[in-house]
Motif scaffolding. Structure first.
Motif, mmCIF file in Angstrom:
data_model
loop_
_atom_site.group_PDB
_atom_site.id
_atom_site.type_symbol
_atom_site.label_atom_id
_atom_site.label_comp_id
_atom_site.label_asym_id
_atom_site.label_seq_id
_atom_site.Cartn_x
_atom_site.Cartn_y
_atom_site.Cartn_z
ATOM 1 N N THR A 29 28.877 -109.013 52.880
ATOM 2 C CA THR A 29 29.314 -107.779 52.212
ATOM 3 C C THR A 29 28.333 -106.636 52.413
ATOM 4 O O THR A 29 28.730 -105.527 52.769
ATOM 5 N N THR A 32 28.312 -105.447 56.054
ATOM 6 C CA THR A 32 29.504 -104.647 56.360
ATOM 7 C C THR A 32 29.357 -103.238 55.805
ATOM 8 O O THR A 32 29.669 -102.255 56.485
ATOM 9 N N ARG A 33 28.857 -103.124 54.586
ATOM 10 C CA ARG A 33 28.659 -101.795 53.981
ATOM 11 C C ARG A 33 27.583 -101.020 54.728
ATOM 12 O O ARG A 33 27.711 -99.807 54.938
ATOM 13 N N TYR A 90 24.500 -102.218 45.380
ATOM 14 C CA TYR A 90 24.223 -103.653 45.272
ATOM 15 C C TYR A 90 22.862 -103.876 44.626
ATOM 16 O O TYR A 90 22.097 -104.742 45.056
#
Length: 133
Positions: A29, A32-33, A90
């Protein structure tokens, strides 16, 4: 080849950015970000992120950029914007691995791709061991 007002150019660079202390901060995740953010930064510099991949502690980029762009400014922006966004989005995950307001190591690798065929560089970037979780 790309054209500018008074120039015809094909400038590619292979960049490797490493997390601070080589800590394994990337997941599927977050990686990808990170790619999305770095594509935005490249677009703002009139550059194109041709290839992106990474492992748990580093990312590889193949960037096609115009000669008017200072590579150090592009790299500083890639690192600064991605660090800020990944920490905002995050925070609890990043804090487990990185502390002190730093996400990236202070150094980076930049290799000219003039001598190597771009297909070889792309294949090398594709073969990175991307995290699975």
């Amino acid at each position: 080849m790309r054209t500018g007002r008074h120039v015809l150019h094909s400038v590619h660079v292979h960049l490797v950015l490493v997390t601070r202390y080589r800590r394994n901060a990337f997941t599927v995740t977050t990686l990808t970000r990170c790619e999305e953010v770095m594509r935005e930064v490249c677009t703002n510099f009139e550059a194109e992120l041709k290839q992106f991949n990474g492992e748990q502690d580093l990312v590889h980029l193949l960037v096609h950029y115009p000669p008017k762009v200072q590579l150090s400014k592009l790299v500083n922006s890639l690192k600064g914007v991605s660090s800020r966004r990944l920490r905002q989005e995050y925070d609890s995950h990043v804090r487990k691995y990185l502390w002190g307001g730093h996400f990236w190591s202070g150094s980076y690798f930049a290799g000219s791709c003039d001598g190597a065929p771009l297909t070889a560089v792309r294949q090398y970037i594709d073969n990175q061991q991307r995290p699975t979780s």
